[in-house]
Motif scaffolding. Sequence first.
Motif, PDB file in Angstrom:
ATOM      1  N   THR A  69       0.820  -1.201   0.000  1.00  0.00           N
ATOM      2  CA  THR A  69       0.000   0.000   0.000  1.00  0.00           C
ATOM      3  C   THR A  69       0.860   1.259   0.000  1.00  0.00           C
ATOM      4  N   ALA A  70       0.200   2.380  -0.312  1.00  0.00           N
ATOM      5  CA  ALA A  70       0.854   3.684  -0.244  1.00  0.00           C
ATOM      6  C   ALA A  70      -0.211   4.760  -0.110  1.00  0.00           C
ATOM      7  N   GLY A  71       0.172   5.914   0.401  1.00  0.00           N
ATOM      8  CA  GLY A  71      -0.755   7.030   0.541  1.00  0.00           C
ATOM      9  C   GLY A  71      -1.823   6.745   1.586  1.00  0.00           C
ATOM     10  N   ASP A  72      -3.035   7.210   1.312  1.00  0.00           N
ATOM     11  CA  ASP A  72      -4.153   7.081   2.251  1.00  0.00           C
ATOM     12  C   ASP A  72      -4.891   5.758   2.063  1.00  0.00           C
ATOM     13  N   ALA A  73      -4.123   4.674   1.998  1.00  0.00           N
ATOM     14  CA  ALA A  73      -4.710   3.364   1.671  1.00  0.00           C
ATOM     15  C   ALA A  73      -5.561   2.789   2.786  1.00  0.00           C
ATOM     16  N   ASP A  74      -5.445   3.332   3.998  1.00  0.00           N
ATOM     17  CA  ASP A  74      -6.210   2.811   5.119  1.00  0.00           C
ATOM     18  C   ASP A  74      -7.356   3.731   5.522  1.00  0.00           C
ATOM     19  N   GLU A  75      -7.666   4.727   4.699  1.00  0.00           N
ATOM     20  CA  GLU A  75      -8.793   5.618   4.976  1.00  0.00           C
ATOM     21  C   GLU A  75     -10.024   5.147   4.213  1.00  0.00           C
ATOM     22  N   SER A  76     -11.126   4.982   4.914  1.00  0.00           N
ATOM     23  CA  SER A  76     -12.344   4.475   4.288  1.00  0.00           C
ATOM     24  C   SER A  76     -13.008   5.527   3.404  1.00  0.00           C
ATOM     25  N   PHE A  77     -13.667   5.048   2.362  1.00  0.00           N
ATOM     26  CA  PHE A  77     -14.421   5.912   1.462  1.00  0.00           C
ATOM     27  C   PHE A  77     -15.622   5.123   0.946  1.00  0.00           C
ATOM     28  N   SER A  78     -16.571   5.823   0.378  1.00  0.00           N
ATOM     29  CA  SER A  78     -17.776   5.198  -0.161  1.00  0.00           C
ATOM     30  C   SER A  78     -17.457   4.582  -1.514  1.00  0.00           C
ATOM     31  N   ILE A  79     -17.640   3.264  -1.643  1.00  0.00           N
ATOM     32  CA  ILE A  79     -17.215   2.617  -2.884  1.00  0.00           C
ATOM     33  C   ILE A  79     -18.193   2.849  -4.024  1.00  0.00           C
ATOM     34  N   GLN A  80     -19.426   3.268  -3.717  1.00  0.00           N
ATOM     35  CA  GLN A  80     -20.404   3.608  -4.742  1.00  0.00           C
ATOM     36  C   GLN A  80     -20.550   2.482  -5.784  1.00  0.00           C
ATOM     37  N   SER A  81     -20.354   2.793  -7.057  1.00  0.00           N
ATOM     38  CA  SER A  81     -20.674   1.823  -8.109  1.00  0.00           C
ATOM     39  C   SER A  81     -19.719   0.631  -8.180  1.00  0.00           C
TER      40      SER A  81
END
Length: 309
Positions: A52-64
């Motif tokens: 991983t790299a960057g904000d890989a452990d921050e949750s987001f809405s996966i949507q479609s």
Amino acid sequence: MPELEEVLPALAAEMADRDDRGEVASYIPQLSIIDPKRFGIAVALTDGRVITAGDADESFSIQSISKIFTLTLALGKVGDGLWRRVGREPSGNPFNSIVQLEREHGIPRNPFINAGAIVVTDVLLADHQPREAIGEILRFVQFLADDESIVVDRDVAASEKATGFRNFALANYMRAFGNLHHAPELALGVYFHHCAIAMNCRQLALSGRFLAHGGRLSQDGHSVVSNERARRILALMLTCGHYDGSGDFAFRVGIPGKSGVGGGILGIVPGIASIAVWSPGLNENGNSKLGSIALEKLARTMNWSIFAP
């Protein structure tokens, strides 16, 4: 070939320095407040490693992106009978367009545009209450990622319901043609909730492993779908996974992928890796702008195009 442990941090640093980040989805209020400077990437390799790299452990809405999982479940329930209600062709129109439904008698072009995913959700509602169908979808995603902490972001789901007028129009139109078997508000309730599933890049990459492994969770692990069905899902991801930007994504990146207006993209390199990237700013087609650029650069660096010799 370069090592991913070096490639991914360099890629994340390059994306962090870019100013042309696109625009966050403003028509869903809960998505409009996301920081456009976020960028995360995770690669789950078929040898079991996750890098991983960057904000890989921050949750987001996966949507479609959730439409991959609902399609998989629906095919498990009704098999190829699904294709009597949903097509398999690229739409060439925006993901929420109603234009083709009138001309094509309420049959959506493919399962990844909104209309098609609503029909797929309608299939999953059969013999279920909406709460049960939502639970089935969520448990399936948790199983794929081997992570029971994955949840539905109910604030996002409520935000989508409050502003989902086009989706209600699509559902009512298909109901008028007899291609929606449940009340539109029931199908859409489930649809809004599965689009609001929240995951981070690590979890999302792990959830796509079964497609990189030809239908299995690992090379010698549990079979989720047959190898043939995994190939067909990947074919749809390649041709339809980025709406009216699918051809350009295939041309530039060269791997099957599915985007979401939350800024995520799940990409699959068959036999090699499942890749999740997240950057909230979208391009003119509603796909992650920096996510698409990052995947293009990664595929070129690692020679991961499915069209590579």
